[in-house]
Design a protein around this motif. Structure first.
Motif, short mmCIF file in Angstrom:
data_model
loop_
_atom_site.label_atom_id
_atom_site.label_comp_id
_atom_site.label_asym_id
_atom_site.label_seq_id
_atom_site.Cartn_x
_atom_site.Cartn_y
_atom_site.Cartn_z
N ILE A 29 48.90 0.18 56.85
CA ILE A 29 48.77 0.29 55.39
C ILE A 29 48.85 -1.10 54.75
CG2 ILE A 29 49.87 1.15 53.30
CD1 ILE A 29 48.41 3.29 54.90
N SER A 30 49.74 -1.94 55.27
CA SER A 30 49.89 -3.29 54.72
C SER A 30 48.63 -4.11 54.91
CB SER A 30 51.08 -4.01 55.38
OG SER A 30 52.29 -3.35 55.11
N LEU A 31 47.96 -3.89 56.02
CA LEU A 31 46.72 -4.62 56.29
C LEU A 31 45.71 -4.38 55.17
CD1 LEU A 31 45.78 -6.47 58.62
CD2 LEU A 31 44.57 -4.51 59.57
N VAL A 32 45.64 -3.14 54.71
CA VAL A 32 44.74 -2.79 53.61
C VAL A 32 45.26 -3.41 52.30
CG1 VAL A 32 43.76 -0.92 52.23
CG2 VAL A 32 44.03 -0.64 54.70
N LEU A 33 46.54 -3.22 52.02
CA LEU A 33 47.10 -3.64 50.74
C LEU A 33 47.17 -5.16 50.60
CD1 LEU A 33 49.94 -0.99 50.31
CD2 LEU A 33 47.66 -1.00 49.30
N TYR A 34 47.54 -5.86 51.67
CA TYR A 34 47.59 -7.32 51.59
C TYR A 34 46.19 -7.90 51.40
CZ TYR A 34 52.40 -6.95 53.32
OH TYR A 34 53.72 -6.64 53.47
N GLY A 35 45.21 -7.26 52.04
CA GLY A 35 43.83 -7.69 51.82
C GLY A 35 43.41 -7.51 50.38
N MET A 36 43.96 -6.48 49.74
CA MET A 36 43.64 -6.23 48.34
C MET A 36 44.19 -7.33 47.44
SD MET A 36 44.18 -2.13 47.95
CE MET A 36 43.06 -0.98 48.76
N ILE A 37 45.31 -7.94 47.83
CA ILE A 37 45.84 -9.06 47.05
C ILE A 37 44.81 -10.19 47.02
CG2 ILE A 37 47.61 -10.85 46.91
CD1 ILE A 37 49.58 -8.95 48.12
N SER A 38 44.31 -10.56 48.19
CA SER A 38 43.29 -11.61 48.26
C SER A 38 42.04 -11.21 47.49
CB SER A 38 42.93 -11.90 49.73
OG SER A 38 44.03 -12.47 50.41
N ALA A 39 41.69 -9.92 47.56
CA ALA A 39 40.51 -9.44 46.84
C ALA A 39 40.69 -9.61 45.33
CB ALA A 39 40.25 -7.98 47.18
N VAL A 40 41.93 -9.43 44.83
CA VAL A 40 42.20 -9.64 43.42
C VAL A 40 41.94 -11.09 43.04
CG1 VAL A 40 44.05 -9.76 41.68
CG2 VAL A 40 43.84 -7.75 43.13
N GLY A 41 42.32 -12.02 43.91
CA GLY A 41 42.07 -13.44 43.66
C GLY A 41 40.58 -13.75 43.61
N ILE A 42 39.83 -13.16 44.54
CA ILE A 42 38.37 -13.35 44.54
C ILE A 42 37.77 -12.78 43.26
CG2 ILE A 42 36.22 -12.71 45.71
CD1 ILE A 42 37.87 -12.68 48.33
N ARG A 43 38.25 -11.58 42.90
CA ARG A 43 37.76 -10.93 41.68
C ARG A 43 38.03 -11.80 40.46
NH1 ARG A 43 39.67 -4.87 39.77
NH2 ARG A 43 38.60 -4.83 37.76
N ASN A 44 39.19 -12.46 40.44
CA ASN A 44 39.57 -13.33 39.34
C ASN A 44 38.56 -14.47 39.18
OD1 ASN A 44 42.00 -15.64 38.37
ND2 ASN A 44 41.73 -13.72 37.29
N LEU A 45 38.11 -15.02 40.30
CA LEU A 45 37.13 -16.11 40.27
C LEU A 45 35.75 -15.62 39.86
CD1 LEU A 45 38.19 -17.93 43.57
CD2 LEU A 45 38.47 -18.82 41.25
#
Length: 354
Positions: A240-256
């Motif tokens: 589950i963490s593998l999915v959720l931690y990846g989502m953190i990075s995805a939020v950063g990409i989305r921000n850019l």
């Protein structure tokens, strides 16, 4: 540190303070936060890949093909499904659950900060060293906070940066973390994973969080329930963490992406490059941190702290700054209020009124 930044937002306004925290700074930092956490997920999975895979597959299937409530709670179903499969396979020892009482107090005095002042165990030097070591990490988590509030605003279609405002959200985050630390609890950051959960479930109503918080408090007084969580296979948590931690990075990409950050400019490339290389490189180097002796104490700066500070300083001194924070204009806040997938919270409430 949270309260100091909140005070600056209140005193000078978001537009002036955010000049130091544009998407080219906050985006890469959030990406690195997710990437720094990812190895812990892999370590949890080690030795139980099939259990983790069950959790990941359930999340994917429920989110992509699920209907109704199934599509709303893919993370929870992933945890439960993987947990049950591991139990059937005999990979869980339920002895701690059987031995745990039904009712108990959730706080252990020896784990609180107050315990160091009793029995003559207080060490002023150690206390100062601990504070100086931990405090700089707040720079990285505050950047995550700003990015997460931007992403949450985008996800819900409501400008939370303007109302209640970053000074309020930072104050709440900072106070929650300070109070939690007194009682031996972990830091309370905004957690980009939860933004990912919002995106997956399309459930945006804050009342859900209030209900969940109340239930969490009640369940904390049940050691047997805590034991059920404690015996959960590490691989389930890892999957589950593998999915959720990846989502953190995805939020950063989305921000850019949503702020149309221009990577054809050398300054932007340099800032992002140094933030990411320092944040990741220092964390996984032999040093693990940058140590700076200051008098009788040693200041240990993590990779994230160094990367954050370097990014903020470079953005402030390098020429060519073109970012202006305007909370009324979506692409100037790091937020796109035009939600592509699903209804915004405002649209949901309008439907309810009709």
């Amino acid at each position: 540190m949270y309260l100091v930044l909140a005070a600056l937002f209140k005193a000078f306004g978001a537009s002036k303070v955010m000049k130091f925290f544009p998407p080219i700074v906050t985006g890469p930092i959030i990406i690195c936060i997710g990437l720094n956490l990812a190895p812990s997920a892999i370590n949890n999975i080690e030795g139980g890949w099939w259990i983790a895979l069950v959790a990941i597959l359930i999340v994917i299937i429920c989110n992509i093909w699920g209907k109704g409530m199934v599509k709303v709670i893919p993370i929870l179903l992933g945890v439960i499904g993987s947990y049950v499969c591991a139990a059937i396979a005999g990979r869980i020892d339920f002895t701690p659950v059987a031995e745990a009482p039904w009712i108990g107090f959730p706080i252990r005095y020896q784990n609180t900060v107050f315990s160091i002042f009793t029995g003559g165990h207080a060490d002023t030097g150690l206390l100062i060293s601990s504070v100086v070591t931990i405090a700089p990490i707040a720079v990285a988590t505050m950047m995550e906070h700003i990015g997460d509030i931007s992403a949450i605003s985008s996800t819900c279609g409501i400008n939370y940066i303007k109302d209640p405002g970053l000074h309020m959200t930072l104050t709440g985050d900072g106070l929650a973390t300070a109070i939690a630390s007194l009682f031996g609890a972990p830091a309370n950051t905004t957690y980009g994973e939860n933004t990912g959960v919002l995106t997956l479930t399309k459930v945006y109503d804050p009342a859900v969080i209030r209900i969940a918080a109340g239930l969490a408090v009640l369940l904390s007084f049940c050691p047997k329930f805590a034991a059920v969580i404690e015996v959960m296979p590490a691989a389930t948590i890892g999957g589950i963490s593998l999915v959720l931690y990846g989502m953190i990075s995805a939020v950063g990409i989305r921000n850019l992406v949503e702020t149309n950050t221009d990577f054809s400019k050398s300054r932007n490339v340099l800032i992002a490059a140094l933030i990411m290389s320092l944040s990741i490189g220092i964390s996984y180097s032999n040093m693990g941190a940058i140590s700076l002796p200051l008098g009788g104490i040693t200041l240990n700066l993590s990779g994230l702290a160094v990367g954050s500070l370097v990014g903020i300083i470079l953005n402030a001194i390098l020429p060519g700054k073109d970012y202006e924070f305007i909370d009324e204009e979506p692409n100037r806040t790091g937020v796109s209020f035009q939600v592509v997938n699903g209804e915004t919270l405002r649209e949901q409430k309008l439907k309810e009124k009709k």
